[in-house]
Design an enzyme around this catalytic site. Structure first.
Site: not given
Ligand code: CP
Length: 308
Positions: A54-55, A84, A105, A133
């Protein structure tokens, strides 16, 4: 951008004010029906050292819908020069010359902040370990706003792995800004919400309590925010202790009020055990609408960040 100008980063949800949030919601509503080409000639880099559906894809879709472009790597751990031995800082120094913003991320708490210290373009934290998040929390409160037409006077039950779930942490930071919110934490004994969040809620006069019997709490809740046990962040022993302890199924779904909503940051596994017809047709199941809202709130965020 001149070297002396500091870019604005999105690192933690508490940096948003209530006013910022309502402005973003309005922009997200506008862009939902009337997308613009406002980010034409702009580029975002998506740098994901952990898996995501999603993100990453909603950020990429958001950018494309606004006329912009995307570069990135979906598995930066293996497919970037991290393999590396390149430091995160060096990767960011270089990437910030290729893109106008970087969405990152990373498995380590604090990695987004670390990136922001060397970046000359905005860094957006798309999840840092057990930390935060923030853009998930934005889409969560946007969903609450759309489903209830308010973010006040609500009883919100958070269920599951509250110790390693970064989404519930970021959400608590935002909910602490609204009036008459009551939060009920329901988690396995070994995965309780951390003290720093409880201290924050106390400082913001947000009522909260911990309960163990989910079925007792369901009839009182306006929102049930389910989360997955984060197998990848805890020991196998902790996972085995917690797995399957709290589940929404066809039996306890009947205890939930007709106008309540079940949210989940997704992906869900066995903690939601409902037939697909129920998941797609019962109006109380809001998590697929929630994931869709992520697209529009990220469009609004990118537009604000890169056009101002
Ligand atoms: N909710 C969320 O962060 O989903 P993903 O891990 O699929 O990005």
């Amino acid at each position: 951008m001149q070297p002396s100008e500091k870019p604005k980063h999105i690192l933690e949800s508490q940096q948003f004010t209530k006013e910022n949030l309502y402005t973003l919601f309005q922009k997200a509503n506008q862009l939902r029906t009337n997308p613009t080409n406002s980010l034409k000639n702009k580029i975002i880099a998506t740098l994901f050292y952990e898996p995501s559906t999603r993100t990453r894809l909603s950020f990429e879709s958001a950018m494309l819908k606004l006329g912009g472009n995307v570069i990135g790597t979906e598995n930066a751990k293996e497919f970037s020069s991290a393999i590396k031995g390149e430091s995160l800082e060096d990767s960011i120094r270089v990437l910030s010359k290729y893109a106008d913003a970087i969405v990152i991320r990373h498995p380590e708490t604090g990695a987004a902040k670390q990136a922001s210290e060397v970046s000359t373009v905005p860094i957006i934290n798309a999840g840092d370990g057990k930390g935060q998040h923030p853009t998930q929390a934005l889409l969560d409160v946007y969903t609450i706003y759309r489903e209830f037409n308010k973010i006040e006077n609500l009883k919100i039950t958070m269920v599951g792995d509250l110790a390693s779930g970064r989404t519930v942490r970021s959400l608590c930071y935002l909910l602490g800004k609204f009036d008459n919110i009551e939060i009920i934490f329901v988690s396995p004994e070994n995965l309780k919400m951390n003290q720093d969040i409880k201290d924050y809620l106390q400082r913001h006069n947000t009522q909260f309590r911990e309960e163990t019997n989910l079925n007792n709490i369901l009839p009182q809740s306006d929102i049930i925010y389910m989360t997955r046990i984060q197998k990848e962040r805890i020991s196998l022993e902790d996972y085995e202790k917690a797995k399957g302890k709290y589940i929404i199924d066809s039996n306890n779904l009947q205890l939930i009020k007709p106008n309540a909503r079940i949210l989940h940051p997704l992906p869900h596994v066995e903690e939601i055990d409902l037939p697909i017809q129920t998941e797609t047709q019962d109006p109380r199941i809001a998590y697929f609408r929630q994931a869709e809202n992520g697209l529009y709130i990220r469009m609004a965020l990118l537009d604000e960040l890169m056009n101002n």
